[in-house]
Structures are given as C-alpha cells and as structure tokens.
Scaffold this motif. Structure first.
Motif, short mmCIF file in Angstrom:
data_model
loop_
_atom_site.label_atom_id
_atom_site.label_comp_id
_atom_site.label_asym_id
_atom_site.label_seq_id
_atom_site.Cartn_x
_atom_site.Cartn_y
_atom_site.Cartn_z
N VAL A 73 0.86 -1.18 0.00
CA VAL A 73 0.00 0.00 0.00
C VAL A 73 0.90 1.23 0.00
N ASN A 74 0.73 2.06 -1.00
CA ASN A 74 1.57 3.26 -1.16
C ASN A 74 3.05 2.92 -1.06
N GLY A 75 3.42 1.81 -1.70
CA GLY A 75 4.83 1.47 -1.78
C GLY A 75 5.38 0.72 -0.58
N LYS A 76 4.55 0.44 0.44
CA LYS A 76 5.06 -0.21 1.64
C LYS A 76 4.39 -1.56 1.80
N ASP A 77 5.21 -2.61 1.98
CA ASP A 77 4.67 -3.95 2.15
C ASP A 77 4.10 -4.10 3.56
#
Lengths: 312, 375
Positions: B68-72
């Motif tokens: 989500v938004n580049g964060k796992d």
C-alpha cells in the motif's frame, strides 16, 4: 437455579428498549386463548415446584417459629426465639461470614479459572470441539463425594503434596491444607468448575469473532479488543457463572464437611449439626431460612447487575 | 471527511491452508489505482474473501506482498494497518450506541473528545443517521445497521475501504439503493476500495474494475463492459451473464486478436477473440442470448425481435423447445441442427410470442461473437 437460568437467557432483551419491534403475536381474537394455552403448559412444572419446593419451604418456615424445649422437646408455638438465638450469637455471625467468604472465594476462583477455558471452547473451530466440551464437564460423571476423597488424598497431611515436600526436605512438618477452609475451598472450586464453564459457554452468546476483528480493524490492539469488546460482551456469562458457583458453594455440604474435618463452620454444616446432632429443628430451620434469604439477596443483586450491563 | 488516496498492489499473494492440496489463493497479482473501486467477484470458495482478509490483516498470507503506497504490509498487525472494513454481518458492537460504534476507531486513535464527537456527527450525517446516534444497533433496521457500519469504517479516514459482501443481508430493493449510496460516498471521498461480492449485478453496477476469481486465481481483471463483452475465459463468460458457446472446428489467427473461425453451425466467420489462441481445440465462440435475433421461419424480412438481424450474417434454423416469460424478457431455448441448444433472450413485444414448437430462424451480427480459448 431457575432464577439464574431465566435471567441469563434474555440478556439481549434490554428493558425499556421501546424501539424493539413488538413480538409477532397472532391476531387479536386468538390472543387471550393463546395466552391461556401457554399458561396451561406451565401447570405441570408449577405443581412440581409447589409440592417439592414451596410447601417444604413453608413447612420449614413454620418449623423455624417453633421453640426448642429445655428437655429437647419440640414446642409448637409462634415465636422468633430461634432467630433471636441465631442473630444474638456472635458464633452464628461468624458462621454466616465464613459462608459468604467461602462462597465468594469459590466463585471468584472458579470464574477466573473457567473463563479462559470457556472462551477457548466457544471459539475453537477444531473438529474436536464437542469432545472438548464434553471433557470439560466430564468430572460431573464422578460423584462429589468421590472427588472430595480424591482431594483428601492430595491435600491431606500424608497426602501426595505433603509426602513429596517432606521427602524433598522442603518442609519439616506437613503443610495444613486439609481440615480447614483452604482445603474445602480448593476442593469445591474444582468440583464446581464444570458448572461455571457450562454457564459461561451458554452466556457467551453475544460474542462473535467478527466483532473482535472489527475492533482490530478499527485500530484496537489485542489488549484493547479484550477490554473494550470481549470482556463487556462476556460479562453476562461471567455473572451467571459466578452466581451459579456462589449459590452451589454456600449450599454445599458434603465437601466442606469432609474437607473441613469438623473444623470448618459454615451454614450448611451448622444446619446439619442442629438438625441431626442437637436435634434443635427450629434453630436448624431458622438457619436454613437465613441461608435462603442470602440466596435471594444475591439473585437480586445478580439481576440488577445483568440489567445494568444490558443498558450499558 | 477526506481521504488520502492510496494505491494497492498485491504481488504473488498466496494462501495455502494446512492439510489442503491446492491453495485457496494462488499467487495472485492485482493493481488497484488511487480512488478506484475494485470488485472481487466469484462463486463461493473462489478465494475472494480470503484475499480481502489478507489485505485487512485478519489472515496471514503464505507468500507474497501486500503493498500500500509502496510499503509492504505483510507482518503489520491488523490494528496498525489503518484500513476501514465493513463486515457481511456488519459486526456492530451490541453493547455500544450508534455514536459509540462510529467513534470507536477515533477513540483507539486517542483523538480529543471534542474532535471525536464532531467527526462522529459528520460521519453519521453523511449516511443520514445523525438522529439515531443514541440508539443501540439492535434497534436499527438492516439498512440502517449497514450505514452505521459504513460510517464506522469511513470516519477513521482509512487508507483503504474493504467491503465484505456488505449488501448480501439486505432485501433486493434496499440493496439497489445502498449500491448507489455506497458508490456515491466512495466517489465523493475518493477512498480506494476493495469490494467482495458473489453478485454479478452488484459488481457490474458499482465497480470501476472487476477481478473475476475462480479456484484461487484471477481469471480476468478488467472494467465491467470488457468483462461482459470480451470475457477472457469460458468461466468468465458463464459466470457473468448468460452465454451460448459454439464450438470451433478451425481457427486461423489474423493478428491483433482477430480470427477466422469455422464451426459446424455457423460456417466461417471473421471475429474478435482473446489474444493468443492457436488451436481450434476447446476454442469456442461466445454469443450472448440477448444479442441474438429470432424470427418465425418464412417471415423473410420480419420485424426482428430483440437483436438486429444483419443482412449477410449467419442464419441458423431451429425449433423452440422452451420459453420462459419474465415480463420484459422472454427467454427461449432453441434446438439447432448440430444437436445443440441455443438460449435467446428477446425483449417482449405486445401480441407477439413465439411458442414451444415454433420453427424459427436465428441470426446475429458476427461482431457480437467473441472467441475464447481452452483456459
């Protein structure tokens, strides 16, 4: 127990909740007839209660108003002498106090020990769930007398625990864990736990895994989920379990008698003594009536507590 | 209420339950753009709810990433994911009032009392329930409970809104009204939304894109019109809408997803199809029942009913063997020469009804046929 059962069955029906839709009754014309038919269904049970509970209690109340003659003879009269005798004697106040302390102790310990078990049994999705629940209440298959003797074998002066401690040199003399309040309480808690587990399982109806998941998704940590959702929703079950163990503990006779070794003085054992040893039936009846009043008070308190939970 | 628009990406997401042979969710990839409403659509047991629960953090994936938004987020516990979820059963707390339910997430975020109160008020106004704030959930109707659940999930300004079959407990009329309401609120707030449903109408109506799930994999991920008109597999064609399949005997690729397809029933046609089909084996033409025209045999230039009969298109003779009337549509089943049965949905016209036993001719526009492969 009937009072506990009925109250516990309707935790969702908050009184004063006028917005709840009216129950679906048949049309007006049938209404009174249906009501009479329903009342008729109660008659067999009511007759049973009348013969086996209400009449004996009335007879006992009448007996408590008689007097115990000087020669030990029963004097038919109407007097409150037995009640005066009980209430003016510090010994009996001590007995009432002991009874309450033991009842509370048992109820508290049984609830604390049963809660995690009941929670687990309600939540588990194991295919062994039914077997596990049966196992939890399986101790009821053995009579309380046999299980009390089991506890004597464990807690007695030459019992399992003391033998091990003595052999290891941990203690010089046996620990006093029997013939006292401690032993009676330990044995009673174990004997009554199946009841509190059952009461809690049936009282946890409002608990639903989705509620805990919803709380988690809204940012509640596991601890917060427990205190804000799980615990409030299981309170009715906890109260039911507590009340059930409490009334069973303060009315228990066999276990306190055997584990107490005559050194634990509670209402049940004193009633027995007065009724069979001293043969002072009026006094025994007065004690029994006092025990009944204690019961009634706690059922009243319980109903108030449950009502409060339902209303928030 | 506003929403920080979030981008969701699933990479090789897999869930294999212990003691099972095939995974419940089989290494799926899914990309949900900012502000999109994506429906996970499929039959029960297809893995859609498992997928949603993994995104929510209620279930640990066996492998893969939830970005989500580049964060796992794999490994981040559910209460730290900041998503809003609406459960099938609504999961409203029965021991709290409507206002307390909606305010729960804000309280957990330790916001000041005043702000909690204002935002609860605002969220309840959004779902038009501000007058019921002090009621208990048990005193609300199903639709009202649904709206409380929605307000409770949205008031925390979630990164993602997750909806698990939110309309399945409502009656048909209310369901359609709630579809519009949810869609409008979602569009206004711009919250990226993942929506699980088994109801194709719901998915077609509400979703910007639909991911059709089948046996733990995504069979097709596309906007509703494309799912319906250009199904990627036979399963998609049958699961969404009704479909006639006409088995191909010869397929010649013409490039760019066009094919020359021969079949016993229709002869040779030039049609569009799923890209990459090489053999006729298991390939079939999909024709939707409502895109077929039908007329009594012998009525040469009949006023066609339903679909348009295109001059030069294939015409197939047949006999009506079943007819079901549902008001605006009459559903016919027609026996055709190769032993197959063709379904036709025609819009009903006053005083014209084809009956069982009628000899008919079926015709259609070849552009309405679409070739699907063996998958």
């Amino acid at each position: 127990m009937s009072a506990a059962k009925t109250t516990q069955g309707t935790p969702g029906a908050a009184p004063g909740d006028t917005s709840r839709p009216a129950p679906l009754l048949p049309g007006r014309g049938n209404r009174s007839r249906t009501r009479w038919e329903l009342l008729a269904l109660l008659i067999p049970g009511l007759i049973g209660l009348l013969l086996a509970f209400i009449l004996p209690v009335l007879a006992m109340f009448r007996m408590s108003l008689n007097e115990h003659g000087t020669a030990g003879a029963l004097v038919e009269t109407i007097s409150i002498a037995s009640y005066q005798a009980v209430l003016s004697d510090p010994f009996y106040w001590q007995v009432i106090w002991n009874t309450l302390v033991m009842g509370f102790g048992c109820a508290l310990a049984a609830v604390v020990l049963s809660y995690p078990l009941a929670l687990f049994l309600v939540r588990t999705t194991s295919k062994w769930k039914g077997v596990l629940i049966a196992l939890a209440i399986a101790p009821l298959l053995t009579s309380a007398v046999a299980r009390t003797f089991g506890w004597i074998a464990i807690l007695g002066d030459q019992g399992m625990i003391n033998s091990v401690l003595l052999a290891l040199g941990v203690v010089e003399t046996p620990l006093r864990m029997n013939n006292n309040m401690f032993g009676s309480t330990v044995a009673l808690v174990e004997i009554l736990m199946p009841y509190s587990i059952l009461a809690m399982i049936s009282g946890f109806g409002r608990l639903n895994p989705a509620l805990e998941e919803a709380a988690g998704s809204l940012g509640a940590s596991k601890f917060k989920v427990f205190t804000k959702v799980t615990l409030p929703l299981t309170l009715p079950g906890i109260f039911t379990g507590f009340l059930l163990v409490f009334v069973l503990a303060i009315s228990a006779f066999v276990t306190p008698r055997l584990m107490g070794g005559g050194r634990v003085f509670i209402l049940a054992t004193e009633i027995y003594n007065e009724a069979t040893q001293t043969l002072n039936w009026p006094l025994a009846s007065a004690l029994a009536m006092i025990l009944l009043v204690v019961f009634g008070l706690f059922i009243l308190l319980y109903q108030r507590a449950v009502k409060r939970i339902d209303q928030g | 209420m506003s929403s920080a628009q979030a981008h969701l990406e699933l990479r090789g997401l897999n869930k294999t339950y212990p003691n099972t042979e095939s995974p419940a969710v089989d290494s799926i990839d899914l990309n949900v753009a900012e502000g999109e409403l994506v429906a996970l659509l499929g039959p029960s047991g297809c893995g859609k709810t498992t997928t949603l629960r993994m995104v929510a953090g209620l279930l640990d994936p066996s492998a893969g990433e939830i970005v989500v938004n580049g964060k796992d987020l794999v490994g981040t516990p559910v209460h730290k994911r900041g998503m809003g979820m609406v459960f099938q059963s609504y999961a409203l707390f029965p021991h709290m009032t409507v206002a307390e339910n909606v305010g729960f997430g804000l309280q957990m975020r330790k916001l000041p009392r005043k702000e909690v109160k204002d935002r609860v008020q605002e969220a309840l106004a959004m779902v038009q329930l501000d007058h019921l704030a002090q009621r208990r959930p048990a005193a609300l109707s199903g639709g009202q409970q649904q709206r409380v659940a929605l307000a409770r999930a949205l008031v925390v300004e979630p990164t993602l809104l997750l909806l698990d079959e939110p309309l399945s407990n409502l009656d048909a009329k209310l369901r359609e009204a709630m579809r519009r309401e949810i869609k409008q609120i979602q569009q206004r707030l711009g919250t990226t939304t993942l929506f699980v449903t088994h109801d194709q109408d719901e998915a077609l109506d509400m979703a910007d894109k639909i991911a059709i799930m089948h046996n733990g994999v995504i069979a097709q991920y596309a906007p509703p019109e494309e799912i319906f008109d250009r199904p990627a597999t036979r399963f998609v064609a049958t699961f969404v809408g009704k479909a006639n399949f006409i088995e191909a005997t010869e397929v010649v690729g013409r490039g760019g997803g066009r094919y020359r397809v021969s079949s016993d029933l229709l002869g040779t046609l030039e049609v569009e199809g799923v890209e990459g089909i090489e053999a006729a084996e298991d390939a079939a033409l999909v024709v939707r029942p409502h895109r077929l025209g039908v007329r009594r045999r012998g009525e040469s230039s009949a006023p066609q009913i339903g679909g348009e009969i295109v001059p030069g298109g294939p015409v197939v003779p047949g006999r009506v063997v079943d007819s079901a009337y549902t008001g605006n549509v009459r559903s016919l089943v027609v026996d055709v020469p190769d032993g197959q049965q063709i379904m036709i949905d025609e819009l009903t016209v006053r005083d014209r009804a084809l009956a069982i036993g009628d000899e008919v001719e079926i015709a259609f526009d070849p552009d309405d046929a679409f070739l699907v492969g063996s998958r």
